[in-house]
Design a protein around this motif. Structure first.
Motif, PDB file in Angstrom:
ATOM      1  N   ASP A  67       0.815  -1.213   0.000  1.00  0.00           N
ATOM      2  CA  ASP A  67       0.000   0.000   0.000  1.00  0.00           C
ATOM      3  C   ASP A  67       0.853   1.270   0.000  1.00  0.00           C
ATOM      4  N   PHE A  68       2.169   1.147  -0.282  1.00  0.00           N
ATOM      5  CA  PHE A  68       3.043   2.323  -0.189  1.00  0.00           C
ATOM      6  C   PHE A  68       2.647   3.414  -1.174  1.00  0.00           C
ATOM      7  N   LYS A  69       2.345   3.031  -2.406  1.00  0.00           N
ATOM      8  CA  LYS A  69       1.977   4.053  -3.387  1.00  0.00           C
ATOM      9  C   LYS A  69       0.665   4.748  -3.013  1.00  0.00           C
ATOM     10  N   ALA A  70      -0.297   3.987  -2.523  1.00  0.00           N
ATOM     11  CA  ALA A  70      -1.550   4.587  -2.083  1.00  0.00           C
ATOM     12  C   ALA A  70      -1.306   5.528  -0.901  1.00  0.00           C
ATOM     13  N   LEU A  71      -0.432   5.110   0.000  1.00  0.00           N
ATOM     14  CA  LEU A  71      -0.124   5.899   1.189  1.00  0.00           C
ATOM     15  C   LEU A  71       0.555   7.211   0.836  1.00  0.00           C
ATOM     16  N   THR A  72       1.346   7.208  -0.225  1.00  0.00           N
ATOM     17  CA  THR A  72       2.120   8.403  -0.578  1.00  0.00           C
ATOM     18  C   THR A  72       1.555   9.159  -1.772  1.00  0.00           C
ATOM     19  N   GLN A  73       0.385   8.761  -2.247  1.00  0.00           N
ATOM     20  CA  GLN A  73      -0.189   9.416  -3.425  1.00  0.00           C
ATOM     21  C   GLN A  73      -0.435  10.900  -3.187  1.00  0.00           C
ATOM     22  N   LYS A  74      -0.746  11.265  -1.964  1.00  0.00           N
ATOM     23  CA  LYS A  74      -1.017  12.669  -1.650  1.00  0.00           C
ATOM     24  C   LYS A  74       0.203  13.541  -1.915  1.00  0.00           C
ATOM     25  N   SER A  75       1.394  12.955  -1.800  1.00  0.00           N
ATOM     26  CA  SER A  75       2.609  13.734  -2.038  1.00  0.00           C
ATOM     27  C   SER A  75       2.683  14.224  -3.481  1.00  0.00           C
ATOM     28  N   LEU A  76       2.045  13.519  -4.410  1.00  0.00           N
ATOM     29  CA  LEU A  76       2.043  13.927  -5.812  1.00  0.00           C
ATOM     30  C   LEU A  76       0.943  14.937  -6.099  1.00  0.00           C
ATOM     31  N   LEU A  77      -0.117  14.929  -5.309  1.00  0.00           N
ATOM     32  CA  LEU A  77      -1.228  15.840  -5.545  1.00  0.00           C
ATOM     33  C   LEU A  77      -0.843  17.283  -5.283  1.00  0.00           C
ATOM     34  N   VAL A  78       0.155  17.497  -4.414  1.00  0.00           N
ATOM     35  CA  VAL A  78       0.585  18.861  -4.079  1.00  0.00           C
ATOM     36  C   VAL A  78       1.896  19.208  -4.780  1.00  0.00           C
ATOM     37  N   ASN A  79       2.340  18.358  -5.708  1.00  0.00           N
ATOM     38  CA  ASN A  79       3.604  18.575  -6.416  1.00  0.00           C
ATOM     39  C   ASN A  79       3.441  18.157  -7.876  1.00  0.00           C
ATOM     40  N   TYR A  80       4.552  18.038  -8.560  1.00  0.00           N
ATOM     41  CA  TYR A  80       4.543  17.511  -9.923  1.00  0.00           C
ATOM     42  C   TYR A  80       4.102  16.041  -9.898  1.00  0.00           C
ATOM     43  N   HIS A  81       3.364  15.654 -10.918  1.00  0.00           N
ATOM     44  CA  HIS A  81       3.022  14.245 -11.118  1.00  0.00           C
ATOM     45  C   HIS A  81       3.456  13.900 -12.539  1.00  0.00           C
ATOM     46  N   TRP A 252      13.182   6.816 -17.401  1.00  0.00           N
ATOM     47  CA  TRP A 252      13.797   7.589 -16.331  1.00  0.00           C
ATOM     48  C   TRP A 252      14.719   6.723 -15.492  1.00  0.00           C
ATOM     49  N   ALA A 253      15.918   7.216 -15.220  1.00  0.00           N
ATOM     50  CA  ALA A 253      16.778   6.644 -14.188  1.00  0.00           C
ATOM     51  C   ALA A 253      16.600   7.555 -12.978  1.00  0.00           C
ATOM     52  N   GLY A 254      15.681   7.142 -12.128  1.00  0.00           N
ATOM     53  CA  GLY A 254      15.281   8.006 -11.032  1.00  0.00           C
ATOM     54  C   GLY A 254      14.057   8.808 -11.433  1.00  0.00           C
ATOM     55  N   HIS A 255      12.894   8.122 -11.509  1.00  0.00           N
ATOM     56  CA  HIS A 255      11.666   8.833 -11.900  1.00  0.00           C
ATOM     57  C   HIS A 255      11.376   9.936 -10.894  1.00  0.00           C
ATOM     58  N   PRO A 256      11.045  11.156 -11.391  1.00  0.00           N
ATOM     59  CA  PRO A 256      10.864  12.305 -10.494  1.00  0.00           C
ATOM     60  C   PRO A 256       9.825  12.110  -9.392  1.00  0.00           C
ATOM     61  N   ASN A 257       8.807  11.279  -9.620  1.00  0.00           N
ATOM     62  CA  ASN A 257       7.772  11.108  -8.593  1.00  0.00           C
ATOM     63  C   ASN A 257       8.338  10.547  -7.296  1.00  0.00           C
ATOM     64  N   TRP A 258       9.414   9.765  -7.381  1.00  0.00           N
ATOM     65  CA  TRP A 258       9.959   9.149  -6.179  1.00  0.00           C
ATOM     66  C   TRP A 258      10.642  10.162  -5.274  1.00  0.00           C
ATOM     67  N   PHE A 259      10.999  11.325  -5.804  1.00  0.00           N
ATOM     68  CA  PHE A 259      11.533  12.400  -4.969  1.00  0.00           C
ATOM     69  C   PHE A 259      10.502  12.825  -3.930  1.00  0.00           C
ATOM     70  N   TYR A 260       9.222  12.781  -4.312  1.00  0.00           N
ATOM     71  CA  TYR A 260       8.147  13.178  -3.397  1.00  0.00           C
ATOM     72  C   TYR A 260       7.667  12.020  -2.534  1.00  0.00           C
ATOM     73  N   SER A 263      10.496  10.832   0.957  1.00  0.00           N
ATOM     74  CA  SER A 263      10.954  12.143   1.413  1.00  0.00           C
ATOM     75  C   SER A 263      10.566  12.260   2.881  1.00  0.00           C
ATOM     76  N   LYS A 264      10.622  13.457   3.413  1.00  0.00           N
ATOM     77  CA  LYS A 264      10.165  13.667   4.793  1.00  0.00           C
ATOM     78  C   LYS A 264       8.675  13.335   4.937  1.00  0.00           C
ATOM     79  N   PHE A 265       7.992  13.225   3.799  1.00  0.00           N
ATOM     80  CA  PHE A 265       6.572  12.883   3.804  1.00  0.00           C
ATOM     81  C   PHE A 265       6.291  11.588   4.565  1.00  0.00           C
ATOM     82  N   ILE A 266       7.242  10.634   4.524  1.00  0.00           N
ATOM     83  CA  ILE A 266       6.990   9.324   5.149  1.00  0.00           C
ATOM     84  C   ILE A 266       7.392   9.273   6.622  1.00  0.00           C
TER      85      ILE A 266
END
Length: 395
Positions: A67-81, A252-260, A263-266
């Protein structure tokens, strides 16, 4: 931490040897890093290594939850997706402060990043230390059964994924102005990957191109992303032919979404002996009376930007987007590295690589930062010795 090697290193150290070490480091590209390079590596005992590995495993287990992606989906809603996100991050940089708790030394997770670090530079930094101090051959910066040869092979696989280097670019904002540009130089030297500014990328349809040294346009098939979107947002003077949110025909080598996502988000979701009490401001029921024991951090900043160490009530009340900040308990860094004069605080960043097709990430190497200041970081360590960037060596 390891008396034998610390005493041996300190007995052999001299200012002349340090200057020779820096000269050797500058020789490769006629350039010395703009960040301070510390005088000494950090020697890591078996006990501390075991703690670091245990804390790292617990974090990786959390990231691998279904469920990690579901748990962190909000991090993309307030940033680049960014489209075409892959199944897992390719890079992990996990920062542990070496702290004291109840009279015992223990690593504490400061933050984790699903973003590249100075993977190429660290391998060369290790070799520069070996030239000046040959006895360090007895130790290694690598983990998980890795040696120098397998480290480069793993890094190559992660960056290139079988694609010819001329079709892979290291992408950055004005790379020649970045503090970490020596890592870009080594990446280009080690693997032949060209370094390209975001303003130099050409878009044709949904494909991207760059112009090589011979003036020929070359198709970009894979991007080793080093762009921090905060910096991109703040650079209104930059003119780009493409957008990261375009549906592009590129890997991508290091897809940008994983930056969010990583992160401190978790941090508020983690608990255990190696993790620090962290609370999302929007979840904070009341402001603690003992704010001197807390630090205020934005979730998605980089290199300490926006962190308020000596926080007060007005700082917290003044935050408008409270779901983008955490209040984190301070930890007591223990000055464990014995310098020639005095002791030094240490932060260890474990570097993990996770190429496509691997079930788990590999703990490949590390970065160490040394500090005599209130915090880890250049601005807290100005005009001091035995501080700055270094590397950890495991017994």
């Amino acid at each position: 931490m390891v008396t034998k090697y610390r005493e041996l290193f300190n007995s052999q150290f001299s200012q002349e040897k340090y200057e020779a070490f820096l000269k050797d480091l500058a020789h490769d590209f006629n350039y010395l890093p703009s960040f301070r390079v510390a005088e000494s590596p950090f020697f890591i005992s078996e006990k501390l290594k075991g703690q670091l590995l245990e804390g790292c495993k617990q974090l990786v287990d959390f990231i691998k939850r279904e469920d990690f992606k579901a748990l962190t989906q909000k991090s993309l809603l307030v940033n680049y997706h960014v489209p075409k996100e892959n199944e897992h991050t390719h890079f992990l940089a996990i920062d542990f402060g070496i702290c004291e708790e109840d009279g015992e030394i223990i690593p504490k997770l400061i933050e984790a990043q699903g973003f590249p670090s100075i993977f190429n530079y660290q391998a060369h930094l290790h070799k520069k230390f070996l030239k000046q101090y040959p006895f360090l051959e007895e130790l290694s910066p690598y983990l998980d059964g890795i040696d120098e040869t397998s480290y480069y092979a793993l890094l190559r696989r992660t960056l290139l994924n079988g694609i010819a280097p001329e079709h892979v670019i290291l992408l950055e904002i004005e790379p020649e102005k970045q503090n970490t540009k020596i890592d870009f130089y080594y990446c280009r030297k080690d693997f032949g990957i060209p370094v390209v500014c975001v303003t130099e990328v050409i878009k044709r349809g949904n494909q991207l191109f760059y112009t090589n040294e011979r003036g020929k346009e070359v198709l970009i098939k894979r991007i080793y992303n080093r762009v921090i979107f905060d910096e991109l947002e703040n650079r209104k003077d930059l003119s780009l032919q493409f957008s990261f949110i375009d549906d592009l025909e590129v890997e991508w080598a290091g897809h940008p979404n994983w930056f969010y996502r990583i992160s401190k988000f978790i941090l508020p979701h983690l608990s255990g002996p190696y993790f620090i009490e962290s609370t999302l401001l929007s979840d904070l029921e009341e402001i603690p009376e003992d704010l001197e024991n807390y630090v205020l951090k934005p979730l998605f900043s980089f290199s300490g930007a926006g962190v308020i160490y000596n926080v007060n009530r007005k700082d917290i009340e003044g935050v408008m987007q409270k779901d983008l900040y955490i209040l984190q308990k301070k930890v007591q860094y223990k000055p464990v590295l014995q310098a020639i004069e005095g002791n030094v605080k240490v932060e260890v960043r474990l570097l993990l690589l996770w190429p496509d097709g691997d079930e788990n990430p590999t703990i490949a190497s590390n970065v160490v930062r040394l500090s005599r200041g209130e915090m880890i970081g250049v601005k807290f360590n100005k005009d001091r010795d035995w501080v700055g960037g270094s590397i950890g060596l495991f017994v």
